[in-house]
Design an enzyme around this catalytic site. Sequence first.
Site, PDB file in Angstrom:
ATOM      1  N   LYS A  55       0.542  -1.317   0.149  1.00 12.76           N
ATOM      2  CA  LYS A  55       0.065  -0.005   0.039  1.00 12.76           C
ATOM      3  C   LYS A  55       0.989   1.238  -0.010  1.00 12.76           C
ATOM      4  CE  LYS A  55      -3.366  -2.779  -0.081  1.00 12.76           C
ATOM      5  NZ  LYS A  55      -2.855  -4.104   0.489  1.00 12.76           N
ATOM      6  N   TYR A 101     -11.479 -15.329   3.880  1.00  8.91           N
ATOM      7  CA  TYR A 101     -10.697 -14.229   4.006  1.00  8.91           C
ATOM      8  C   TYR A 101      -9.989 -14.462   5.457  1.00  8.91           C
ATOM      9  CZ  TYR A 101      -8.426  -9.922   4.973  1.00  8.91           C
ATOM     10  OH  TYR A 101      -7.477  -8.810   5.212  1.00  8.91           O
ATOM     11  N   TYR A 106      -2.057 -12.943   3.029  1.00  9.46           N
ATOM     12  CA  TYR A 106      -2.053 -12.772   1.726  1.00  9.46           C
ATOM     13  C   TYR A 106      -0.903 -13.500   1.131  1.00  9.46           C
ATOM     14  CZ  TYR A 106      -5.170  -8.789   2.482  1.00  9.46           C
ATOM     15  OH  TYR A 106      -6.109  -7.833   2.685  1.00  9.46           O
TER      16      TYR A 106
HETATM   17  C1  LIG Z   1      -3.637  -5.556   0.372  1.00 14.80           C
HETATM   18  C2  LIG Z   1      -2.467  -6.532   0.228  1.00 14.80           C
HETATM   19  C3  LIG Z   1      -2.546  -7.303  -0.917  1.00 14.80           C
HETATM   20  C4  LIG Z   1      -3.399  -7.141  -2.232  1.00 14.80           C
HETATM   21  O1  LIG Z   1      -3.281  -6.004  -2.901  1.00 14.80           O
HETATM   22  P1  LIG Z   1      -4.294  -5.408  -3.700  1.00 14.80           P
HETATM   23  O2  LIG Z   1      -3.780  -4.434  -4.489  1.00 14.80           O
HETATM   24  O3  LIG Z   1      -5.446  -5.245  -2.809  1.00 14.80           O
HETATM   25  O4  LIG Z   1      -4.756  -6.530  -4.711  1.00 14.80           O
HETATM   26  C5  LIG Z   1      -1.695  -8.107  -0.944  1.00 14.80           C
HETATM   27  N1  LIG Z   1      -0.934  -8.335   0.189  1.00 14.80           N
HETATM   28  C6  LIG Z   1      -0.657  -7.868   1.080  1.00 14.80           C
HETATM   29  C7  LIG Z   1       0.206  -8.099   2.204  1.00 14.80           C
HETATM   30  C8  LIG Z   1      -1.667  -6.750   1.289  1.00 14.80           C
HETATM   31  O5  LIG Z   1      -1.873  -5.942   2.561  1.00 14.80           O
END
Ligand SMILES: *Cc1c(COP(=O)(O)O)cnc(C)c1O
Length: 336
Positions: free
Chosen positions: A49, A262, A288
């Site tokens: 992000k 999730y 993730y």
């Molecule tokens: C938000 C996030 C993602 C996903 O990215 P997007 O742009 O929302 O698809 C992947 N890995 C981590 C660790 C994240 O925080």
Amino acid sequence: MLTDGVPLVRIAHLPTPIERLERLTALLGGPELWVKRDDQTGLATGGNKTRKLEFLAADALAQGADTLVTCGAAQSNHARQTAAAAAHLGLGCTLVLRRPVGGSPSPRAPSGNLLLDRLLGAEIIWAEDDPLEQSLHAVAESQRRAGKNPYVVPYGGSNEIGICGYVAAMEELLAQAAAAGIDFGHVVLASSSGGTQAGLALGARALGSETHVLGISVEPRSEELRPLLARLASATAERLGLEMTFTEDDFSVDDGYLGGGYGVIGELEREAVRTVARTEGLLLDPVYTGRAFGGLLDLIRPGRFRKSDQVLFWHTGGVAALLTQGEALLDAPVGG
Ligand SMILES: *Cc1c(COP(=O)(O)O)cnc(C)c1O
């Protein structure tokens, strides 16, 4: 640069390194695995992000905002990076978070991202049942009525402004690959709100690269994520003045690893986190990157890739959430 002319504030530690996963490559007998270290972008333990926030924060400052407002899960990495960006720029921050299913997020002993959110000075509002984004806009509206000037950062930072960060990131990767004489046939990443994958795919196409971008979905099904990716990439191309439109057929998404939903950690995530930690000394997160790397390992087994392929895993961060999982990630209890 494709994003020249789009205002940004330099916050991230760039370029992030690319590294070869030599021991893991040997263990698996190929393909040649690499990692892009976007877990090292900065902003209170890093993550994907941060690149988006460089562009979103510049837009907020241009609008004279005094507060960044965003939303996410209780252990949202995006929320924590937004809180850190706000503190860094001297802005206020309000996070609208979804209560974890099955109970209180234990407000007396916050851990992981939630602990960091509080340390970084963010105000936390627990959303009740509304769609999160509805609560987010309601919170921003009440701040406006109170005389503040909030800037709403969208869910996951995924709109045509934030995505510029990942268009530039693909440009950064292609320059690194060219300098190192590598030709990544495949880039694999965890995909959820879509901004990261949309930006990377747009960047690759705009620069004439043949690199194939595969998103392992962490949350929505492919039939939801692919049209979203097309909308996001088309909107970003328009913003950048590129004559390009995208359809869902331009995106590869594998939604075969959604497991229990999730944030539910299963054997796939546990095994991936442990294998990468013990083989490479590299930390993934359970939500993730653990899921996406688990998917990648699963695809390698039946030979989806050629042994000679050069495959880059885009590490999107999330390590703060790892520290909330305790023994759930270990194969045997500590001391057992
Ligand atoms: C938000 C996030 C993602 C996903 O990215 P997007 O742009 O929302 O698809 C992947 N890995 C981590 C660790 C994240 O925080």
